[in-house]
Design a protein around this motif. Structure first.
Motif, PDB file in Angstrom:
ATOM      1  N   LEU A 184      74.530   1.467  73.459  1.00 43.71           N
ATOM      2  CA  LEU A 184      74.405   1.941  74.948  1.00 43.71           C
ATOM      3  C   LEU A 184      74.459   3.187  74.752  1.00 43.71           C
ATOM      4  N   GLN A 185      73.120   4.212  75.744  1.00 48.68           N
ATOM      5  CA  GLN A 185      73.295   5.189  76.111  1.00 48.68           C
ATOM      6  C   GLN A 185      73.455   5.942  77.669  1.00 48.68           C
ATOM      7  N   LEU A 186      74.138   5.864  78.222  1.00 46.59           N
ATOM      8  CA  LEU A 186      73.488   6.059  79.770  1.00 46.59           C
ATOM      9  C   LEU A 186      73.062   7.635  79.694  1.00 46.59           C
ATOM     10  N   ASP A 188      71.216   9.231  82.931  1.00 45.22           N
ATOM     11  CA  ASP A 188      70.738  10.521  84.977  1.00 45.22           C
ATOM     12  C   ASP A 188      68.759  10.229  85.140  1.00 45.22           C
ATOM     13  N   GLU A 189      68.555  10.385  86.108  1.00 41.33           N
ATOM     14  CA  GLU A 189      67.812  10.471  86.757  1.00 41.33           C
ATOM     15  C   GLU A 189      66.814  11.443  86.351  1.00 41.33           C
ATOM     16  N   ASP A 190      67.302  12.936  85.373  1.00 41.75           N
ATOM     17  CA  ASP A 190      66.102  13.408  85.074  1.00 41.75           C
ATOM     18  C   ASP A 190      66.076  12.853  83.516  1.00 41.75           C
ATOM     19  N   HIS A 191      66.323  11.725  82.941  1.00 35.04           N
ATOM     20  CA  HIS A 191      66.690  10.984  81.938  1.00 35.04           C
ATOM     21  C   HIS A 191      67.956  12.309  81.091  1.00 35.04           C
ATOM     22  N   GLU A 192      68.114  12.410  81.648  1.00 35.91           N
ATOM     23  CA  GLU A 192      69.234  13.141  80.035  1.00 35.91           C
ATOM     24  C   GLU A 192      70.478  12.138  80.513  1.00 35.91           C
ATOM     25  N   PRO A 193      71.569  12.236  79.262  1.00 35.33           N
ATOM     26  CA  PRO A 193      72.711  11.460  78.678  1.00 35.33           C
ATOM     27  C   PRO A 193      73.380  12.360  79.596  1.00 35.33           C
ATOM     28  N   VAL A 194      73.885  11.051  80.063  1.00 34.14           N
ATOM     29  CA  VAL A 194      75.653  11.100  81.121  1.00 34.14           C
ATOM     30  C   VAL A 194      76.234  10.883  79.622  1.00 34.14           C
ATOM     31  N   ASP A 195      77.355  11.909  80.060  1.00 32.94           N
ATOM     32  CA  ASP A 195      78.894  12.394  79.794  1.00 32.94           C
ATOM     33  C   ASP A 195      80.179  11.560  79.874  1.00 32.94           C
ATOM     34  N   GLY A 196      81.251  11.623  80.064  1.00 36.18           N
ATOM     35  CA  GLY A 196      82.195  11.383  80.108  1.00 36.18           C
ATOM     36  C   GLY A 196      81.983  10.035  80.776  1.00 36.18           C
ATOM     37  N   VAL A 197      81.576   9.291  80.541  1.00 37.29           N
ATOM     38  CA  VAL A 197      82.104   7.918  80.873  1.00 37.29           C
ATOM     39  C   VAL A 197      82.204   6.821  79.228  1.00 37.29           C
ATOM     40  N   ARG A 198      83.761   6.241  79.987  1.00 37.71           N
ATOM     41  CA  ARG A 198      83.957   5.307  78.455  1.00 37.71           C
ATOM     42  C   ARG A 198      83.532   4.367  78.952  1.00 37.71           C
ATOM     43  N   ILE A 199      82.400   3.748  77.589  1.00 42.06           N
ATOM     44  CA  ILE A 199      82.050   2.465  77.096  1.00 42.06           C
ATOM     45  C   ILE A 199      83.052   1.444  76.945  1.00 42.06           C
ATOM     46  N   LEU A 200      83.685   0.442  77.193  1.00 37.86           N
ATOM     47  CA  LEU A 200      84.740  -0.344  76.646  1.00 37.86           C
ATOM     48  C   LEU A 200      84.186  -1.443  76.408  1.00 37.86           C
ATOM     49  N   ARG A 201      84.655  -2.459  74.908  1.00 40.78           N
ATOM     50  CA  ARG A 201      84.078  -3.844  74.959  1.00 40.78           C
ATOM     51  C   ARG A 201      84.550  -4.759  75.731  1.00 40.78           C
ATOM     52  N   TYR A 247      69.520   4.779  84.587  1.00 40.03           N
ATOM     53  CA  TYR A 247      69.022   4.564  83.011  1.00 40.03           C
ATOM     54  C   TYR A 247      69.964   4.161  82.219  1.00 40.03           C
ATOM     55  N   VAL A 248      69.811   2.614  81.358  1.00 43.93           N
ATOM     56  CA  VAL A 248      70.567   2.965  80.272  1.00 43.93           C
ATOM     57  C   VAL A 248      69.451   2.553  78.742  1.00 43.93           C
ATOM     58  N   ARG A 249      69.236   3.672  78.014  1.00 41.43           N
ATOM     59  CA  ARG A 249      69.060   3.628  76.442  1.00 41.43           C
ATOM     60  C   ARG A 249      70.015   2.399  75.596  1.00 41.43           C
ATOM     61  N   ILE A 250      69.560   1.011  75.687  1.00 35.69           N
ATOM     62  CA  ILE A 250      69.684   0.141  74.644  1.00 35.69           C
ATOM     63  C   ILE A 250      69.380  -0.364  73.299  1.00 35.69           C
ATOM     64  N   ARG A 251      69.886  -0.438  72.301  1.00 38.13           N
ATOM     65  CA  ARG A 251      70.069  -0.373  71.122  1.00 38.13           C
ATOM     66  C   ARG A 251      70.241  -2.027  69.973  1.00 38.13           C
ATOM     67  N   ALA A 257      64.994  -0.254  67.325  1.00 37.66           N
ATOM     68  CA  ALA A 257      64.047   0.424  68.630  1.00 37.66           C
ATOM     69  C   ALA A 257      64.711   0.645  69.369  1.00 37.66           C
ATOM     70  N   PRO A 258      64.547   1.066  70.252  1.00 31.08           N
ATOM     71  CA  PRO A 258      65.390   1.306  71.420  1.00 31.08           C
ATOM     72  C   PRO A 258      64.437   0.840  72.826  1.00 31.08           C
ATOM     73  N   VAL A 259      65.389   0.209  74.059  1.00 34.36           N
ATOM     74  CA  VAL A 259      64.848  -0.128  74.676  1.00 34.36           C
ATOM     75  C   VAL A 259      65.416   0.239  75.896  1.00 34.36           C
ATOM     76  N   THR A 260      64.640   0.960  76.937  1.00 32.45           N
ATOM     77  CA  THR A 260      65.664   1.744  78.175  1.00 32.45           C
ATOM     78  C   THR A 260      65.445   0.963  79.851  1.00 32.45           C
ATOM     79  N   VAL A 261      67.382   0.755  80.492  1.00 26.88           N
ATOM     80  CA  VAL A 261      66.741  -0.318  81.219  1.00 26.88           C
ATOM     81  C   VAL A 261      67.147  -0.179  82.630  1.00 26.88           C
TER      82      VAL A 261
END
Length: 305
Positions: A184-186, A188-201, A247-251, A257-261
């Motif tokens: 996952l890649q988070l 923002d509204e400007d399609h820029e990466p959101v940093d500082g968020v931990r993605i936990l299993r 937005y979340v870009r998913i692989r 191939a990435p998909v953005t939901v």
């Protein structure tokens, strides 16, 4: 990363109450010339993120013409939420329109058809856009990748959010293998990466009972078979600035191939997002469709793109 060049503005209102001046003798087709006697609200703010309401159209002025301009450097797919509003401003109903694959630098015109005659006002309340080659696909033609990925509407209760992610092997021959968690890649509204968020299993990292705590399994999906997982978060707000990531870009797996939901993540100040492992969507298909063997989860606790 693609820079977003679209401006942002307030919701747009189109007043539709003065259509009595329409020429009742006009026949079929677009009667926008007669409808333009209707004032389009505030002309100085008649655009939101590349979408502009032009004016009422159609016999009786019940429909709404609008334009979508893609100011990006590649084709984008736009999803626009329209609100029907009463004179008081109260929202009566809303709906979404998707305009697919608008070419870079181009403007296309579309019509919002309102068979019930609509309300007194129409407002653009939200515009979302994703690269056309990363647009989610819940139906229609199978993507070139042979795999369909999309997010559902999700569920929210007491500040807890759960949004399902779904994958279908929609190809005609090859199997599709999954093993573990999506990447996952988070954004923002400007399609820029959101940093500082931990993605936990696992969902238990956020809350119990979310259904996102099954161990990772090696799956083999034949054509027509599906897998699912989910995103879990809370919108609790404490000290600091709340984080919103539409937005979340998913692989689905490394190299996919990435998909953005567009799950509209409102993470508050929690700084955490839980993600489940891929599981077979149709349990009745059972092990015969693939190995479905548990695999040992990797040692790090976070999943990175």
């Amino acid at each position: 990363m693609r820079p977003l060049l679209l401006p942002s503005s307030a919701a747009l209102l189109l007043l539709l109450t003065a259509c009595g001046t329409q020429n009742s003798g006009s026949s079929g087709g677009d009667s926008a010339s007669a409808c333009r006697t209707v004032a389009p609200g505030d002309p100085s703010g008649a655009e939101q993120d590349g979408v502009r309401i032009i004016g009422p159209t159609g016999a009786g002025c019940q429909d709404v013409a609008y334009e979508v301009t893609n100011r990006q450097r590649e084709p984008f797919t736009f999803t626009i939420t329209f609100d029907d509003r009463a004179d008081t401003g109260a929202v009566i109903a809303n709906g979404r329109e998707t305009v697919a694959s608008v070419p870079a630098g181009r403007t296309v015109r579309r019509t919002l058809t309102r068979s019930d005659g609509g309300a007194d006002q129409v407002a653009i309340s939200k515009v979302r856009s994703v690269p056309a080659d990363e647009a989610p696909s819940e139906g229609g033609a199978c993507p070139a990748s042979g795999v369909r990925v999309y997010a559902d509407e999700g569920d929210a209760a007491m500040g807890l959010r759960v949004v399902g992610l779904h994958l279908e092997n929609c190809g005609t021959g090859a199997t599709y293998r999954l093993d573990g968690y999506p990447r996952l890649q988070l954004l923002d509204e400007d399609h820029e990466p959101v940093d500082g968020v931990r993605i936990l299993r696992g969902g238990a990292a956020i809350a119990s009972g979310t259904g996102q705590d099954e161990p990772p399994r090696a799956l083999v999906l034949r054509p027509g078979e599906r897998a699912r997982t989910g995103l879990v978060w809370r919108n609790t707000t404490g000290a600091g600035d709340p984080v919103n990531a539409p937005y979340v870009r998913i692989r689905a797996k490394p190299g996919a191939a990435p998909v953005t939901v567009v799950p509209e993540l409102d993470l508050g100040t929690t700084g955490q997002l839980g993600v489940g492992a891929w599981q077979r969507e149709d349990a009745a298909s059972g092990p015969a469709a693939g190995s479905d063997r548990p695999v040992s989860p990797p040692s790090p606790s976070s999943v990175r793109p």
